[in-house]
Scaffold this motif. Sequence first.
Motif, short mmCIF file in Angstrom:
data_model
loop_
_atom_site.label_atom_id
_atom_site.label_comp_id
_atom_site.label_asym_id
_atom_site.label_seq_id
_atom_site.Cartn_x
_atom_site.Cartn_y
_atom_site.Cartn_z
N CYS A 29 0.83 -1.21 0.00
CA CYS A 29 0.00 0.00 0.00
C CYS A 29 0.87 1.27 0.00
O CYS A 29 1.79 1.38 0.81
CB CYS A 29 -0.89 -0.01 1.24
SG CYS A 29 -1.87 1.49 1.45
N CYS A 49 0.13 3.14 3.72
CA CYS A 49 0.52 2.60 5.02
C CYS A 49 1.53 1.46 4.93
O CYS A 49 2.01 0.98 5.94
CB CYS A 49 -0.72 2.14 5.79
SG CYS A 49 -1.41 0.60 5.19
N GLY A 52 0.83 -1.50 3.94
CA GLY A 52 0.11 -2.75 4.20
C GLY A 52 0.07 -3.67 2.99
O GLY A 52 0.48 -3.32 1.89
N CYS A 105 -5.91 -2.19 -0.13
CA CYS A 105 -5.06 -2.48 1.03
C CYS A 105 -5.88 -3.21 2.08
O CYS A 105 -6.99 -2.80 2.41
CB CYS A 105 -4.52 -1.17 1.60
SG CYS A 105 -3.59 -1.38 3.12
N CYS A 158 -5.49 -0.45 5.63
CA CYS A 158 -6.15 0.86 5.74
C CYS A 158 -7.36 0.98 4.81
O CYS A 158 -8.06 1.99 4.85
CB CYS A 158 -5.17 2.00 5.50
SG CYS A 158 -4.69 2.21 3.77
ZN ZN Z 1 -2.86 0.83 3.40
#
Ligand code: ZN
Length: 81
Positions: A7, A10, A12, A33, A36
């Motif tokens: 991501c 973040c 992720g 993601c 988030c």
């Molecule tokens: Zn994210």
Amino acid sequence: MTDLKPCPFCGGKAEDGYYDAYSADSSFDYIGCTDCKAMIEYDDRGHARAEAIVAWNTRYKPKAEELFDQQIAEYVKRGKP
Ligand SMILES: [Zn+2]
């Protein structure tokens, strides 16, 4: 399957998923993601899957950083003076 970068917001885990809503009209495919919940929708009516993947994997790079990377690459190629 195309590799998805983490991501951009973040870091992720990214997934190529399908949001199953109550009706088929509200359901959609997405690149998103798992942490988030940032996402890019895609379907046959809008953005194609390939476009969504390219958009997800594209990262903004400031001009100065790009220039710095070029200079480092040149320096490494030349070797030490
Ligand atoms: Zn994210």
